[in-house]
Design a protein around this motif. Structure first.
Motif, mmCIF file in Angstrom:
data_model
loop_
_atom_site.group_PDB
_atom_site.id
_atom_site.type_symbol
_atom_site.label_atom_id
_atom_site.label_comp_id
_atom_site.label_asym_id
_atom_site.label_seq_id
_atom_site.Cartn_x
_atom_site.Cartn_y
_atom_site.Cartn_z
ATOM 1 N N ALA A 194 -74.398 -3.542 -13.112
ATOM 2 C CA ALA A 194 -73.823 -3.547 -11.764
ATOM 3 C C ALA A 194 -72.463 -2.853 -11.754
ATOM 4 O O ALA A 194 -72.154 -2.073 -10.843
ATOM 5 N N GLN A 195 -71.638 -3.127 -12.772
ATOM 6 C CA GLN A 195 -70.326 -2.483 -12.851
ATOM 7 C C GLN A 195 -70.467 -0.985 -13.069
ATOM 8 O O GLN A 195 -69.727 -0.182 -12.463
ATOM 9 N N ALA A 196 -71.434 -0.576 -13.896
ATOM 10 C CA ALA A 196 -71.648 0.851 -14.149
ATOM 11 C C ALA A 196 -72.105 1.572 -12.885
ATOM 12 O O ALA A 196 -71.707 2.710 -12.621
ATOM 13 N N ILE A 197 -72.938 0.918 -12.083
ATOM 14 C CA ILE A 197 -73.397 1.513 -10.824
ATOM 15 C C ILE A 197 -72.216 1.708 -9.874
ATOM 16 O O ILE A 197 -72.060 2.759 -9.242
ATOM 17 N N VAL A 198 -71.374 0.682 -9.784
ATOM 18 C CA VAL A 198 -70.194 0.775 -8.919
ATOM 19 C C VAL A 198 -69.248 1.872 -9.425
ATOM 20 O O VAL A 198 -68.768 2.707 -8.650
ATOM 21 N N ASP A 199 -68.994 1.894 -10.728
ATOM 22 C CA ASP A 199 -68.105 2.908 -11.298
ATOM 23 C C ASP A 199 -68.667 4.308 -11.098
ATOM 24 O O ASP A 199 -67.913 5.261 -10.843
ATOM 25 N N LYS A 200 -69.977 4.433 -11.238
ATOM 26 C CA LYS A 200 -70.627 5.731 -11.049
ATOM 27 C C LYS A 200 -70.403 6.234 -9.623
ATOM 28 O O LYS A 200 -70.126 7.410 -9.390
ATOM 29 N N GLY A 201 -70.515 5.316 -8.660
ATOM 30 C CA GLY A 201 -70.281 5.695 -7.270
ATOM 31 C C GLY A 201 -68.858 6.137 -7.030
ATOM 32 O O GLY A 201 -68.603 7.119 -6.331
ATOM 33 N N VAL A 202 -67.908 5.431 -7.637
ATOM 34 C CA VAL A 202 -66.499 5.801 -7.489
ATOM 35 C C VAL A 202 -66.255 7.177 -8.095
ATOM 36 O O VAL A 202 -65.552 8.020 -7.523
ATOM 37 N N GLN A 203 -66.849 7.417 -9.248
ATOM 38 C CA GLN A 203 -66.649 8.693 -9.930
ATOM 39 C C GLN A 203 -67.237 9.853 -9.138
ATOM 40 O O GLN A 203 -66.654 10.934 -9.062
ATOM 41 N N GLU A 204 -68.404 9.631 -8.514
ATOM 42 C CA GLU A 204 -69.106 10.723 -7.856
ATOM 43 C C GLU A 204 -68.628 10.985 -6.435
ATOM 44 O O GLU A 204 -68.672 12.120 -5.961
ATOM 45 N N ASP A 205 -68.215 9.949 -5.703
ATOM 46 C CA ASP A 205 -67.839 10.182 -4.308
ATOM 47 C C ASP A 205 -66.577 9.436 -3.905
ATOM 48 O O ASP A 205 -66.336 9.215 -2.723
ATOM 49 N N GLY A 206 -65.794 9.038 -4.889
ATOM 50 C CA GLY A 206 -64.536 8.373 -4.576
ATOM 51 C C GLY A 206 -64.692 6.977 -4.031
ATOM 52 O O GLY A 206 -63.746 6.383 -3.522
ATOM 53 N N GLY A 207 -65.904 6.418 -4.126
ATOM 54 C CA GLY A 207 -66.139 5.057 -3.658
ATOM 55 C C GLY A 207 -66.585 4.950 -2.221
ATOM 56 O O GLY A 207 -66.768 3.843 -1.707
ATOM 57 N N ALA A 208 -66.813 6.095 -1.560
ATOM 58 C CA ALA A 208 -67.211 6.053 -0.149
ATOM 59 C C ALA A 208 -68.513 5.286 0.055
ATOM 60 O O ALA A 208 -68.682 4.570 1.046
ATOM 61 N N LEU A 209 -69.425 5.408 -0.904
ATOM 62 C CA LEU A 209 -70.727 4.769 -0.742
ATOM 63 C C LEU A 209 -70.701 3.273 -1.034
ATOM 64 O O LEU A 209 -71.678 2.578 -0.784
ATOM 65 N N LEU A 210 -69.606 2.767 -1.578
ATOM 66 C CA LEU A 210 -69.537 1.331 -1.832
ATOM 67 C C LEU A 210 -69.484 0.550 -0.533
ATOM 68 O O LEU A 210 -69.960 -0.579 -0.448
ATOM 69 N N ASP A 211 -68.881 1.132 0.505
ATOM 70 C CA ASP A 211 -68.875 0.495 1.826
ATOM 71 C C ASP A 211 -70.165 0.886 2.549
ATOM 72 O O ASP A 211 -70.138 1.465 3.624
#
Length: 560
Positions: A194-211
């Motif tokens: 779960a942490q790797a998925i979140v970190d991957k999102g931050v790395q690829e799009d600056g975290g925009a997709l987390l919201d």
């Protein structure tokens, strides 16, 4: 690396820091929905956790869930975890026999029963005396209800902790071959993924997709939806998860959610495309997409008709995606990417990205994943989501890993010059004809399934003079084949498809003929797994007596 804090610690943080943030939205029918904030979600989960502990659930004991996706599926899992239990989610389409096997094999202490389509048949698989609780929206069962329990039970206080080495869940494979196996996943592995998925999102799009907004409709009993939708949202605390009411309301539910992330399987991506073509001829749409002045607006309008116009990133997996279908969605402006993973690595292995993707490829290893190919081309993976083993089967666990800890996936593949993985088949699916050379069915099946008339395909022919293909026609075409003109057109196009496929594969892989399946392959008749993969052995066994006659039949197309 073992995380210092597990996923439950993150959940408690969200409960405290953002209690009124919206978390879950559940349709109730008739246009009504129920919303759950983090405070409301954790209040109900804590009350059920207290109930489970009061009734003697011991640390590590299994609590099963037989339910379609819903808000209360996630609340029940949180309750099980807080009560120190281990979750066993069972596919909601499972047969009574498999249901009984899983419940007995995991020694379930309690069973939560949720939304189901065939409870009348499935209930025969529930062992007598097993304690059951009915989730909201469950069929009429006459048993104790979730709402009744939470209404009379005080919430479990504090922050009940789980250790990284404790079992979070057993994930029973869908059993495409043989008996389902229970894959053990610890809190450490679940949290790391779960942490790797979140970190991957931050790395690829600056975290925009987390919201993000996501529609959770692929089975939560499957590891992909559990990892990338549920667990990623539990850890990040920033996602808003929506659910579906029924198949009939799917498009309405999709448009309510207007997801920013959306994942489906190739079969459903194909159905969405056919739905578009039902309203607009493919040639007309292609002409508009070829016009630079119109392409962007047309693509957005088509995506809006599917409820996908807000999607920032889309995904596909579970089965090969026809390259032409992938390209079609990309032309509409949908950022659609393929990926590859397994239950045994908690769905964390390979993914495509905006910088590294190609039709027919499933991407590069995710951050933290190590891979290599065995001498025979088998893909070997070492993932943060590595399973703790197969439940009650240490011998199979030992066989499944190399001496240096790589999981033997059983899949064959190759990496191209960009490091993108191409899947070329399953080791166990390879077969020999009398020509004496191995035939890999998966790539040939992919070529067949790319044809708009073909919904699914299976290539077989072990011990025969040549391979053959069995195809299931598209669901919109099947009712029309009784018409002689339609039947003749099908034969003509499948004959041309046969020639096209044979021209693209090695001579020992040539198909002698194509067989049109008499009945559709479904989960109900056991020919598909709950994730819509074909059950190869089941389908081959069902037609075994007819195979000899097919090889004696004239013509390139045979009707089963």
């Amino acid at each position: 690396m073992t995380p210092a804090r597990t996923i439950l610690d993150h959940v408690y943080d969200h409960e405290a820091a953002q209690p009124e943030r919206m978390f879950l939205t559940q349709p109730l029918g008739g246009g009504q929905v129920a919303h759950y904030t983090w405070r409301q979600a954790l209040d109900e989960a804590r009350r059920m956790a207290a109930h489970l502990k009061e009734h003697g659930l011991k640390p590590g004991e299994c609590v099963a869930l037989l339910a379609k996706n819903s808000a209360h599926f996630i609340l029940a899992e949180l309750a099980i975890w807080m009560a120190r239990g281990t979750t066993v989610a069972i596919f909601p389409t499972e047969t009574a026999d498999n249901l009984r096997y899983v419940l007995q094999h995991c020694e379930a202490r309690v069973l939560f029963i949720g939304k189901l389509d065939d409870w009348a048949t499935q209930q025969a698989g529930v062992p007598a005396g097993l304690s059951c609780i009915a989730l909201p929206l469950s069929p009429a069962t006459g048993i104790e209800t979730w709402d009744g329990v939470v209404a009379r039970t005080a919430p479990l206080p504090g922050r009940p902790a789980r250790g990284a080495d404790e079992l979070a869940m057993l994930l029973y494979t869908s059993g495409s071959t043989g008996q389902p196996k229970g894959v053990m996943q610890t809190f450490g592995a679940v949290t790391a993924v779960a942490q790797a998925i979140v970190d991957k999102g931050v790395q690829e799009d600056g975290g925009a997709l987390l919201d993000h907004r996501a529609l959770s409709y692929l089975p939560l009993a499957h590891c992909f939806e559990r990892a990338w939708v549920e667990c990623a949202a539990l850890l990040s605390g920033r996602g808003h998860l929506f659910f579906t009411e029924s198949l009939a309301t799917f498009m309405e539910d999709l448009k309510r959610a207007r997801p920013t992330t959306f994942v489906s399987v190739p079969r459903l991506w194909s159905k969405f495309q056919q739905g578009v073509f039902a309203h607009m001829p493919p040639a007309q749409l292609e002409a508009m997409l070829d016009n630079p002045a119109m392409a962007a607006a047309v693509g957005k309008k088509v995506l809006a008709s599917l409820g996908l116009d807000a999607v920032l990133r889309a995904g596909t997996g579970s089965a090969p995606m026809p390259p032409a279908l992938m390209t079609w969605y990309r032309r509409l402006g949908l950022a659609l990417y393929d990926g590859y993973a397994m239950t045994e690595d908690f769905a964390y292995s390979h993914s495509s990205t905006a910088e590294a993707h190609a039709p027919g490829r499933v991407g590069r290893p995710n951050p933290g994943v190590q891979t290599r190919l065995a001498e025979d081309g088998e893909i070997l993976v070492k993932s943060p989501g590595r399973m703790a083993g197969y439940f009650k089967d240490p011998a199979l666990t030992a066989e499944s890993f190399t001496a240096d800890g790589y999981f033997r996936t059983g899949d064959l593949g190759r990496y191209d010059e960009r490091g993108l993985l191409e899947l070329t088949g399953r080791k166990k699916e390879l077969f020999k004809t009398t020509k004496g050379k191995y035939v890999a069915p998966a790539p040939i099946e992919g070529r067949l399934a790319a044809h708009p008339m073909v919904e699914m395909a299976l290539v077989a022919g072990s011990g025969q003079p040549a391979a053959h293909a069995l195809v299931m026609l598209d669901e919109n075409l099947r009712p029309r084949v009784a018409d002689a003109a339609v039947r003749a057109q099908v034969e003509s196009e499948l004959g041309a498809l046969l020639a096209q496929v044979n021209s693209a594969v090695a001579s020992h892989e040539h198909l002698q003929f194509i067989v049109v399946a008499r009945e559709p392959w479904t989960m109900a008749n056991g020919c598909l797994t709950p994730t819509m993969k074909i059950r190869r052995s089941r389908i081959e066994a069902s037609v075994a007596e007819a195979v000899t006659g097919w090889y004696e039949a004239p013509g390139p197309v045979v009707w089963a």
